[in-house]
Design a protein around this motif. Structure first.
Motif, PDB file in Angstrom:
ATOM      1  N   ARG A   1      34.245  55.543  58.701  1.00  0.00           N
ATOM      2  CA  ARG A   1      33.450  56.713  58.331  1.00  0.00           C
ATOM      3  C   ARG A   1      31.957  56.493  58.555  1.00  0.00           C
ATOM      4  NH1 ARG A   1      36.623  59.949  54.822  1.00  0.00           N
ATOM      5  NH2 ARG A   1      38.607  58.965  54.315  1.00  0.00           N
ATOM      6  N   GLY A   2      31.535  55.255  58.717  1.00  0.00           N
ATOM      7  CA  GLY A   2      30.121  54.974  58.917  1.00  0.00           C
ATOM      8  C   GLY A   2      29.921  53.498  59.194  1.00  0.00           C
ATOM      9  N   PRO A   3      28.737  53.116  59.687  1.00  0.00           N
ATOM     10  CA  PRO A   3      28.486  51.721  60.041  1.00  0.00           C
ATOM     11  C   PRO A   3      27.963  50.917  58.857  1.00  0.00           C
ATOM     12  CG  PRO A   3      26.630  53.058  60.706  1.00  0.00           C
ATOM     13  CD  PRO A   3      27.623  54.002  60.085  1.00  0.00           C
ATOM     14  N   SER A   4      27.959  49.608  59.027  1.00  0.00           N
ATOM     15  CA  SER A   4      27.264  48.699  58.120  1.00  0.00           C
ATOM     16  C   SER A   4      26.600  47.638  58.972  1.00  0.00           C
ATOM     17  CB  SER A   4      28.237  48.067  57.114  1.00  0.00           C
ATOM     18  OG  SER A   4      29.209  47.285  57.780  1.00  0.00           O
ATOM     19  N   GLN A   5      25.577  46.990  58.413  1.00  0.00           N
ATOM     20  CA  GLN A   5      24.779  46.044  59.186  1.00  0.00           C
ATOM     21  C   GLN A   5      24.711  44.685  58.481  1.00  0.00           C
ATOM     22  OE1 GLN A   5      23.355  49.229  58.400  1.00  0.00           O
ATOM     23  NE2 GLN A   5      24.171  50.042  60.328  1.00  0.00           N
ATOM     24  N   VAL A   6      24.146  43.736  59.201  1.00  0.00           N
ATOM     25  CA  VAL A   6      23.920  42.405  58.635  1.00  0.00           C
ATOM     26  C   VAL A   6      23.045  42.549  57.385  1.00  0.00           C
ATOM     27  CG1 VAL A   6      22.827  40.163  59.015  1.00  0.00           C
ATOM     28  CG2 VAL A   6      24.165  41.229  60.841  1.00  0.00           C
ATOM     29  N   GLY A   7      23.437  41.889  56.321  1.00  0.00           N
ATOM     30  CA  GLY A   7      22.723  41.983  55.047  1.00  0.00           C
ATOM     31  C   GLY A   7      23.396  42.913  54.060  1.00  0.00           C
ATOM     32  N   ASP A   8      24.282  43.793  54.531  1.00  0.00           N
ATOM     33  CA  ASP A   8      25.020  44.677  53.626  1.00  0.00           C
ATOM     34  C   ASP A   8      26.038  43.884  52.819  1.00  0.00           C
ATOM     35  OD1 ASP A   8      23.671  46.928  54.381  1.00  0.00           O
ATOM     36  OD2 ASP A   8      25.254  47.741  55.661  1.00  0.00           O
ATOM     37  N   ARG A   9      26.315  44.395  51.621  1.00  0.00           N
ATOM     38  CA  ARG A   9      27.427  43.887  50.826  1.00  0.00           C
ATOM     39  C   ARG A   9      28.582  44.867  50.976  1.00  0.00           C
ATOM     40  NH1 ARG A   9      22.335  41.668  50.299  1.00  0.00           N
ATOM     41  NH2 ARG A   9      22.304  40.018  48.707  1.00  0.00           N
ATOM     42  N   LEU A  10      29.750  44.357  51.328  1.00  0.00           N
ATOM     43  CA  LEU A  10      30.933  45.200  51.457  1.00  0.00           C
ATOM     44  C   LEU A  10      31.868  44.923  50.294  1.00  0.00           C
ATOM     45  CD1 LEU A  10      31.787  45.043  55.279  1.00  0.00           C
ATOM     46  CD2 LEU A  10      30.133  46.469  54.067  1.00  0.00           C
ATOM     47  N   VAL A  11      32.204  45.968  49.563  1.00  0.00           N
ATOM     48  CA  VAL A  11      33.137  45.866  48.445  1.00  0.00           C
ATOM     49  C   VAL A  11      34.487  46.389  48.923  1.00  0.00           C
ATOM     50  CG1 VAL A  11      33.647  46.546  46.085  1.00  0.00           C
ATOM     51  CG2 VAL A  11      31.271  46.177  46.788  1.00  0.00           C
ATOM     52  N   LEU A  12      35.486  45.522  48.918  1.00  0.00           N
ATOM     53  CA  LEU A  12      36.824  45.881  49.374  1.00  0.00           C
ATOM     54  C   LEU A  12      37.738  46.014  48.165  1.00  0.00           C
ATOM     55  CD1 LEU A  12      35.709  43.361  51.523  1.00  0.00           C
ATOM     56  CD2 LEU A  12      37.444  44.588  52.845  1.00  0.00           C
ATOM     57  N   LYS A  13      38.411  47.164  48.074  1.00  0.00           N
ATOM     58  CA  LYS A  13      39.301  47.442  46.951  1.00  0.00           C
ATOM     59  C   LYS A  13      40.699  47.717  47.478  1.00  0.00           C
ATOM     60  CE  LYS A  13      35.587  49.658  44.294  1.00  0.00           C
ATOM     61  NZ  LYS A  13      35.154  50.902  43.606  1.00  0.00           N
ATOM     62  N   ALA A  14      41.700  47.162  46.791  1.00  0.00           N
ATOM     63  CA  ALA A  14      43.095  47.368  47.188  1.00  0.00           C
ATOM     64  C   ALA A  14      43.954  47.504  45.946  1.00  0.00           C
ATOM     65  CB  ALA A  14      43.590  46.206  48.049  1.00  0.00           C
ATOM     66  N   ILE A  15      45.012  48.303  46.054  1.00  0.00           N
ATOM     67  CA  ILE A  15      45.964  48.490  44.964  1.00  0.00           C
ATOM     68  C   ILE A  15      47.282  48.961  45.568  1.00  0.00           C
ATOM     69  CG2 ILE A  15      45.334  50.901  44.526  1.00  0.00           C
ATOM     70  CD1 ILE A  15      45.748  50.333  41.529  1.00  0.00           C
ATOM     71  N   VAL A  16      48.395  48.553  44.961  1.00  0.00           N
ATOM     72  CA  VAL A  16      49.705  49.039  45.396  1.00  0.00           C
ATOM     73  C   VAL A  16      49.866  50.470  44.900  1.00  0.00           C
ATOM     74  CG1 VAL A  16      52.200  48.723  45.264  1.00  0.00           C
ATOM     75  CG2 VAL A  16      50.700  46.725  45.408  1.00  0.00           C
ATOM     76  N   ASN A  17      49.979  51.415  45.820  1.00  0.00           N
ATOM     77  CA  ASN A  17      50.121  52.821  45.449  1.00  0.00           C
ATOM     78  C   ASN A  17      51.539  53.167  45.030  1.00  0.00           C
ATOM     79  OD1 ASN A  17      47.427  53.430  46.002  1.00  0.00           O
ATOM     80  ND2 ASN A  17      47.844  53.861  48.157  1.00  0.00           N
ATOM     81  N   ASN A  18      52.523  52.591  45.723  1.00  0.00           N
ATOM     82  CA  ASN A  18      53.915  52.903  45.424  1.00  0.00           C
ATOM     83  C   ASN A  18      54.792  51.779  45.966  1.00  0.00           C
ATOM     84  OD1 ASN A  18      56.348  54.159  44.759  1.00  0.00           O
ATOM     85  ND2 ASN A  18      55.690  56.167  45.511  1.00  0.00           N
ATOM     86  N   ALA A  19      55.898  51.529  45.301  1.00  0.00           N
ATOM     87  CA  ALA A  19      56.878  50.545  45.767  1.00  0.00           C
ATOM     88  C   ALA A  19      58.214  51.250  45.918  1.00  0.00           C
ATOM     89  CB  ALA A  19      56.986  49.384  44.780  1.00  0.00           C
ATOM     90  N   PHE A  20      58.787  51.123  47.093  1.00  0.00           N
ATOM     91  CA  PHE A  20      60.086  51.707  47.368  1.00  0.00           C
ATOM     92  C   PHE A  20      61.134  50.591  47.243  1.00  0.00           C
ATOM     93  CE2 PHE A  20      56.678  53.766  49.719  1.00  0.00           C
ATOM     94  CZ  PHE A  20      56.710  55.021  49.142  1.00  0.00           C
ATOM     95  N   LYS A  21      62.332  50.811  47.717  1.00  0.00           N
ATOM     96  CA  LYS A  21      63.362  49.796  47.518  1.00  0.00           C
ATOM     97  C   LYS A  21      63.027  48.495  48.236  1.00  0.00           C
ATOM     98  CE  LYS A  21      68.335  49.004  47.798  1.00  0.00           C
ATOM     99  NZ  LYS A  21      69.666  49.560  48.161  1.00  0.00           N
ATOM    100  N   HIS A  22      62.619  48.598  49.513  1.00  0.00           N
ATOM    101  CA  HIS A  22      62.379  47.396  50.313  1.00  0.00           C
ATOM    102  C   HIS A  22      60.958  47.304  50.864  1.00  0.00           C
ATOM    103  CE1 HIS A  22      66.968  47.476  50.995  1.00  0.00           C
ATOM    104  NE2 HIS A  22      66.690  46.500  50.141  1.00  0.00           N
ATOM    105  N   SER A  23      60.106  48.224  50.504  1.00  0.00           N
ATOM    106  CA  SER A  23      58.744  48.203  51.038  1.00  0.00           C
ATOM    107  C   SER A  23      57.775  48.720  49.995  1.00  0.00           C
ATOM    108  CB  SER A  23      58.643  49.051  52.315  1.00  0.00           C
ATOM    109  OG  SER A  23      58.873  50.425  52.028  1.00  0.00           O
ATOM    110  N   MET A  24      56.506  48.439  50.220  1.00  0.00           N
ATOM    111  CA  MET A  24      55.460  48.929  49.312  1.00  0.00           C
ATOM    112  C   MET A  24      54.256  49.362  50.130  1.00  0.00           C
ATOM    113  SD  MET A  24      54.029  45.296  47.791  1.00  0.00           S
ATOM    114  CE  MET A  24      55.342  44.170  48.266  1.00  0.00           C
TER     115      MET A  24
END
Length: 424
Positions: free
Chosen positions: A274-297
């Motif tokens: 959606r947009g660029p970032s440059q040297v010196g930026d802090r990148l915050v990465l967030k992850a979460i399991v949205n849903n779990a099915f029988k054999h996959s998530m």
């Protein structure tokens, strides 16, 4: 292969193949020239190839090439192809769905080939093919196929691109279908919204035993990365492949917290920058399991950027959804525990994940079928209408590029035409 094509497409069939016949009879010289251009000595001027030997430093805990490292190599190869066509710096705008068919072990070679399928105004589609090679047995495997969109920039302004000129039958097909893939990308968000609004998504959340469910919050991961010069590309922006690798890392951690094992990444659903970032930026990465099915998530990942002391708000610069499985000793998927979403946004993500799974399965069946294995008939519903349209248009355009098809008979021009190949 074309059973799902509507009457309005069928009416154009006779004219398509009659014009093909006229072109064939009137342009033998052009065909000879094209055959020479598409012969053994021909190579697409935008084609770039990369070969990498997989070393222990590139692998995960199972001794297999990490997907993050592979994404870096894919993005680099695709960018070089895009810049070869544009003649100026290019940035990654998006990466379409990637289905990983085969893992790559340490000591094997990764062969990546990228070329520009079609150029639009300031963006272009780059097709990427990845294969692995065992140097001892000389065996080769297809690993994945991807389509990336790049935008050309010069001095902070977009560049109008020159058009590509396809030469071979394969290039003509990809050039034609690239426009349909572009339409699918633009309609994807609306497709999700329409499916959630108009279709019943079976999630059976209320019927599950809550005592056997893992709270989604337990899988949440947040990690920060400081963008340093080695993480930047030749334009000073954060390398897109590096961001994708960081996203794969936090997604894997989130998936591991649910299954308490080492998961395997099977599918990535569209990286969208959606947009660029440059040297010196802090990148915050967030992850979460949205849903779990029988054999996959499904794991959702987002990336936000900010500059220390200069910005009060974070910028959302990327997001993606990744599907993981857990394999047993026989490489068969294990049954996964259910997820219990948090009320509010958690439940929304839970149901959206179910909708994406339905679309993903339909799309994989329709779009990812090999040209010789097109589905004979697929039931229509609002979730797959875009991909059925893509498949129908792709089939027709594929036939138009072939020189060995002729109109054999015509029953009724407004209702039906019958065609057959003179040689397969």
């Amino acid at each position: 292969m074309i059973q799902n094509v509507g009457n309005h497409l069928r009416r154009g069939f006779a004219s398509v193949f009659s014009s093909r016949l006229s072109r064939k009879s009137a342009s033998h010289t052009e065909k000879d020239d094209g055959a020479m251009a598409g012969g053994e000595g021909y190579r697409n001027p935008t084609e770039v190839q990369m070969s990498q030997l997989v070393l222990p430093c590139h692998t995960n805990q199972r001794g297999e090439l990490s997907v993050g490292q592979l994404l870096k190599w894919i993005d680099t190869t695709a960018c070089l192809s895009a810049e070869r066509h544009a003649g100026c710096p290019c940035v990654t705008a998006s990466m379409d769905d990637i289905y990983f068919e085969h893992t790559i072990s340490v000591g094997q070679v990764v062969n990546i080939k990228a070329k520009v399928n079609r150029a639009f105004n300031s963006s272009m589609e780059v097709g990427i093919q990845v294969a692995s090679e065992d140097l001892c047995s000389e065996k080769q495997w297809n690993v994945c196929k991807a389509f990336a969109t790049f935008v050309a920039h010069r001095e902070l302004s977009k560049v109008k691109l020159k058009q590509t000129t396809p030469q071979t039958e394969e290039e003509k097909t990809e050039h034609s279908v690239a426009a349909e893939r572009r339409r699918m990308r633009l309609l994807y968000a609306d497709t999700i919204k329409d499916l959630l609004a108009n279709c019943v998504i079976q999630d059976d959340l209320e019927s599950r035993d809550c005592s056997c469910m893992v709270p989604a919050e337990r899988t949440r991961v947040e990690s920060v990365e400081l963008v340093l010069p080695p993480h930047a590309n030749h334009q000073g922006n954060t390398f897109g492949g590096q961001i994708m690798a960081w996203m794969e890392n936090v997604a894997t951690i989130a998936a591991s917290r649910l299954c308490r094992a080492h998961p395997t990444l099977k599918t990535i659903e569209m990286f969208h920058f959606r947009g660029p970032s440059q040297v010196g930026d802090r990148l915050v990465l967030k992850a979460i399991v949205n849903n779990a099915f029988k054999h996959s998530m499904e794991v959702g990942v987002c990336v936000e950027a900010y500059r220390q002391g200069a910005e009060t708000q974070r910028r959302h610069i990327n997001s993606a959804f990744m599907t993981f499985v857990v394999l047993d000793a026989d490489d068969q998927p294990r049954t996964l525990p259910w997820i219990r979403p948090q009320p509010g946004d958690g439940e929304r993500r839970y149901r959206e994940a179910s909708a994406r799974k339905k679309i993903r399965l339909d799309r994989k069946y329709i779009v990812s079928c090999k040209q010789t294995e097109m589905p004979i008939s697929v039931p229509w519903d609002p979730s797959n209408q875009v991909y059925l349209s893509y498949n129908n248009v792709s089939s027709l355009k594929m036939l138009v590029t072939k020189d060995n098809w002729v109109l054999s008979s015509e029953i009724n021009q407004d209702l039906d035409e019958t065609v057959k190949p003179t040689q397969l």
